[in-house]
Design a protein around this motif. Structure first.
Motif, PDB file in Angstrom:
ATOM      1  N   THR A 189       0.835  -1.207   0.000  1.00 56.78           N
ATOM      2  CA  THR A 189       0.000   0.000   0.000  1.00 56.78           C
ATOM      3  C   THR A 189       0.868   1.255   0.000  1.00 56.78           C
ATOM      4  O   THR A 189       0.440   2.305  -0.492  1.00 56.78           O
ATOM      5  N   ASN A 190       2.056   1.160   0.526  1.00 59.19           N
ATOM      6  CA  ASN A 190       3.000   2.273   0.480  1.00 59.19           C
ATOM      7  C   ASN A 190       3.806   2.279  -0.813  1.00 59.19           C
ATOM      8  O   ASN A 190       4.162   3.339  -1.329  1.00 59.19           O
ATOM      9  N   LEU A 191       4.089   1.084  -1.339  1.00 60.65           N
ATOM     10  CA  LEU A 191       4.932   0.974  -2.529  1.00 60.65           C
ATOM     11  C   LEU A 191       4.229   1.490  -3.781  1.00 60.65           C
ATOM     12  O   LEU A 191       4.833   2.232  -4.580  1.00 60.65           O
ATOM     13  N   ALA A 192       2.969   1.124  -3.960  1.00 64.19           N
ATOM     14  CA  ALA A 192       2.243   1.491  -5.190  1.00 64.19           C
ATOM     15  C   ALA A 192       2.152   3.004  -5.393  1.00 64.19           C
ATOM     16  O   ALA A 192       2.457   3.499  -6.486  1.00 64.19           O
TER      17      ALA A 192
ATOM     18  N   GLY B  27       3.671   8.108  -7.961  1.00 66.67           N
ATOM     19  CA  GLY B  27       3.808   9.546  -7.795  1.00 66.67           C
ATOM     20  C   GLY B  27       2.649  10.216  -7.099  1.00 66.67           C
ATOM     21  O   GLY B  27       2.373  11.394  -7.332  1.00 66.67           O
ATOM     22  N   THR B  28       1.949   9.487  -6.229  1.00 60.04           N
ATOM     23  CA  THR B  28       0.880  10.090  -5.440  1.00 60.04           C
ATOM     24  C   THR B  28       1.141   9.792  -3.967  1.00 60.04           C
ATOM     25  O   THR B  28       2.095   9.106  -3.622  1.00 60.04           O
ATOM     26  N   ASP B  29       0.279  10.311  -3.085  1.00 58.71           N
ATOM     27  CA  ASP B  29       0.473  10.054  -1.659  1.00 58.71           C
ATOM     28  C   ASP B  29      -0.407   8.891  -1.216  1.00 58.71           C
ATOM     29  O   ASP B  29      -1.406   8.555  -1.870  1.00 58.71           O
TER      30      ASP B  29
ATOM     31  N   VAL C 202       7.831  -2.732 -11.549  1.00 64.03           N
ATOM     32  CA  VAL C 202       8.172  -2.711 -12.982  1.00 64.03           C
ATOM     33  C   VAL C 202       7.033  -2.130 -13.831  1.00 64.03           C
ATOM     34  O   VAL C 202       7.258  -1.206 -14.618  1.00 64.03           O
ATOM     35  N   PRO C 203       5.790  -2.616 -13.715  1.00 68.38           N
ATOM     36  CA  PRO C 203       4.711  -1.974 -14.484  1.00 68.38           C
ATOM     37  C   PRO C 203       4.506  -0.511 -14.092  1.00 68.38           C
ATOM     38  O   PRO C 203       4.157   0.315 -14.939  1.00 68.38           O
ATOM     39  N   GLY C 204       4.718  -0.187 -12.803  1.00 65.35           N
ATOM     40  CA  GLY C 204       4.578   1.199 -12.364  1.00 65.35           C
ATOM     41  C   GLY C 204       5.539   2.121 -13.084  1.00 65.35           C
ATOM     42  O   GLY C 204       5.162   3.207 -13.552  1.00 65.35           O
ATOM     43  N   GLU C 205       6.783   1.687 -13.189  1.00 67.38           N
ATOM     44  CA  GLU C 205       7.790   2.492 -13.889  1.00 67.38           C
ATOM     45  C   GLU C 205       7.535   2.495 -15.396  1.00 67.38           C
ATOM     46  O   GLU C 205       7.711   3.512 -16.070  1.00 67.38           O
TER      47      GLU C 205
ATOM     48  N   LYS D 287      -4.379  10.806 -13.831  1.00 66.54           N
ATOM     49  CA  LYS D 287      -3.680  11.144 -12.600  1.00 66.54           C
ATOM     50  C   LYS D 287      -2.993   9.907 -12.019  1.00 66.54           C
ATOM     51  O   LYS D 287      -3.397   8.763 -12.280  1.00 66.54           O
ATOM     52  N   PRO D 288      -1.935  10.103 -11.226  1.00 70.70           N
ATOM     53  CA  PRO D 288      -1.138   8.970 -10.739  1.00 70.70           C
ATOM     54  C   PRO D 288      -1.912   7.980  -9.877  1.00 70.70           C
ATOM     55  O   PRO D 288      -1.566   6.805  -9.831  1.00 70.70           O
ATOM     56  N   GLU D 289      -2.973   8.431  -9.204  1.00 69.78           N
ATOM     57  CA  GLU D 289      -3.731   7.486  -8.376  1.00 69.78           C
ATOM     58  C   GLU D 289      -4.475   6.448  -9.214  1.00 69.78           C
ATOM     59  O   GLU D 289      -4.823   5.368  -8.716  1.00 69.78           O
ATOM     60  N   VAL D 290      -4.718   6.762 -10.489  1.00 75.96           N
ATOM     61  CA  VAL D 290      -5.319   5.754 -11.371  1.00 75.96           C
ATOM     62  C   VAL D 290      -4.330   4.611 -11.587  1.00 75.96           C
ATOM     63  O   VAL D 290      -4.696   3.429 -11.549  1.00 75.96           O
TER      64      VAL D 290
END
Length: 495
Positions: free
Chosen positions: A179-182, A187-189, A396-399, A411-414
């Motif tokens: 939950t912290n990593l994603a 790039g969101t909080d 990896v998919p996040g980057e 937006k990054p939360e999506v």
């Protein structure tokens, strides 16, 4: 001697090791009842060898691939150490009577018709409070499985309910590492991330709870009240059951909630289990060690054996004897072997560019917001299958998709929500993934057996894809601009 020029793999070359691995795993299912004892490990290493040979043909050196393998295994080391401690925890919590006590009192409180519903709910509460699906399953989950077994429920169904509840908290708790990593990758909080996840997670868990509630009223457990009374009687005949034993899980959950790291927290749980075994179960220790004239010696040997090796406690109820057996740290070695084999396969596939080639080919298919989010979800599942680690399936998919989401105005939360909806929860559905291998060993239920009943984990990625194509709660930067312009125009209106 000039260095061989490296070239990028083609899509066909990249898919060959994966297709070969799927073929071998399918053969293993046909010929072995328990594929975790070596067959799947050899399949993964054989597929890794094939990937390595293809990598050498493309100009990659063995040294480069080996370095990536070592690095990939390094990412799995925390999971391996936790796995060893979970094995030790199972041993000391068994001989101390903690697990039997949870089962004994649970049979008094939980009724068959609502049991499956309650199993999900308990897992949700504990995992949200602790932030750890692994700790939840290894403690409350094992006890819940025992209660369900005593009631006559299919272990695979109960395991699916346990996994569903535990991974809700793993996904939603601010204490959870994923939950912290994603949001960090996206790039969101974290709190924006959690609030935005509620849109897909609450419908997913609601559907899951409804399904298990309906199943509970239709299955009923299959065992009469007399059988449950017999199970409780056999527990009382074998263990000294007292509410004081609940101090062990309570203390463990407190230190986890206080944000103590998993390794020392689990070590405390192991130590407390050993101490309570010495205090409350002297007859168990003496029976296991066959030492009756020196209790100090018997205590040391009994607790030590429960930590590192197999422990079998015989009760008057033969059906419960399998449940009151653990393998200790030794029982986790096949799972660790599987994780190491999976890391070798994932490391080689990543080092020679095959994973990148596959994911870039997927990106070319992106034509809309819906296909982008779907591609991200599929990639998370793909990395859970190939890299065999939920953290890699998020990072990896996040980057890889970060810029694509930004370019489309999302937006990054999506992105962070998609990573959790598809990456975090599906790791436990892959038999050779760190998540799937661990929970199968801890619960004693094969991954593919509980997979059809892990409804929350199956529904979550489908829910995020459904929201994407229906354009439900898909936040865009332009929405913020329009809201600001509307507010500004409203403020400039004459009163």
């Amino acid at each position: 001697m000039s260095k061989k020029v490296q070239r990028q793999p083609s899509l066909t070359e990249s898919l060959i090791p994966i297709v070969f691995l799927i073929f071998l795993l399918s053969m293993n299912v046909m010929f072995w009842d328990d594929t975790l004892r070596g067959a799947n490990q050899v399949a993964l290493m054989t597929a890794a060898a094939l990937s390595g040979i293809l990598g050498l043909r493309m100009g990659y050196t063995w040294t480069e691939m080996r370095e990536k393998i070592v690095k990939t295994i390094g990412t799995a080391m925390p999971a391996i150490l936790i796995l060893l401690l979970i094995g030790a925890l199972a041993g000391t919590w068994l001989i101390s009577g903690v697990i039997p006590a949870l089962i004994y009192y649970g049979l008094d409180i939980l009724k068959p018709k609502i049991f499956l519903f309650a199993a999900v709910l308990i897992g949700m509460i504990v995992s949200t409070a602790t932030g750890s699906s692994w700790s939840t399953i290894a403690t409350i989950g094992v006890a819940t499985l025992g209660i369900g077994d005593a009631m006559g429920f299919d272990k695979a169904v109960v395991a699916g309910a346990i996994v569903s509840g535990a991974y809700f908290g793993d996904k939603m708790s601010p204490l959870s590492d994923t939950t912290n990593l994603a949001p960090a990758v996206s790039g969101t909080d974290i709190f924006t991330h959690i609030r935005y996840m509620m849109y897909t997670t609450i419908p997913s868990i609601t559907i899951t709870l409804i399904i298990f509630l309906i199943m509970g009223f239709n299955l009923h457990g299959g065992k009469p009240p007399e059988h449950i009374a017999e199970v409780q009687a056999s527990i009382l005949q074998t263990f000294h059951i007292t509410p004081w034993l609940f101090l062990v899980p309570v203390i463990l959950f407190i230190v986890i909630i206080k944000k103590m790291p998993p390794l020392p927290a689990l070590a405390i749980g192991v130590l407390l289990g050993g101490i309570f075994a010495v205090i409350f179960q002297p007859h168990i220790i003496q029976n296991l060690t066959h030492i009756t004239d020196n209790y100090a010696k018997a205590s040391y040997i009994g607790v030590m054996q429960a930590i590192y090796g197999p422990t079998h406690i015989v009760t008057p109820n033969k059906e419960m004897n399998d449940l009151f057996s653990t393998g200790g740290m030794e029982g986790m070695l096949d799972t660790i072997w599987l994780i190491l084999s999976a890391m070798i396969f994932g490391g080689i596939m990543e080092s020679n560019g095959m994973l990148r080639k596959i994911t870039r080919s997927i990106l070319k298919l992106v034509k809309s917001d819906g296909t982008l989010i779907t591609s991200t979800a599929v990639s998370c599942i793909f990395f859970n299958i190939t890299a065999s680690d939920q953290y890699i399936s998020i990072v990896v998919p996040g980057e890889m998709y970060h810029d694509a989401f930004k370019d489309r105005g999302l937006k990054p939360e999506v992105l962070s929500r998609t990573l959790e909806d598809a990456g975090t929860v599906t790791s436990v559905l892959i038999p050779w993934n760190t998540g799937g291998a661990t929970q199968a060993r801890v619960l004693g239920v094969p991954t593919l057996s509980y997979l059809p009943y892990a409804f929350f984990n199956l529904i979550s990625p489908l829910m995020t894809i459904f929201f994407a194509y229906m354009n439900i709660k898909i936040r865009r930067y332009k929405d913020d601009k329009e809201n600001k312009r509307t507010a500004s125009e409203a403020g400039n209106q004459p009163s």
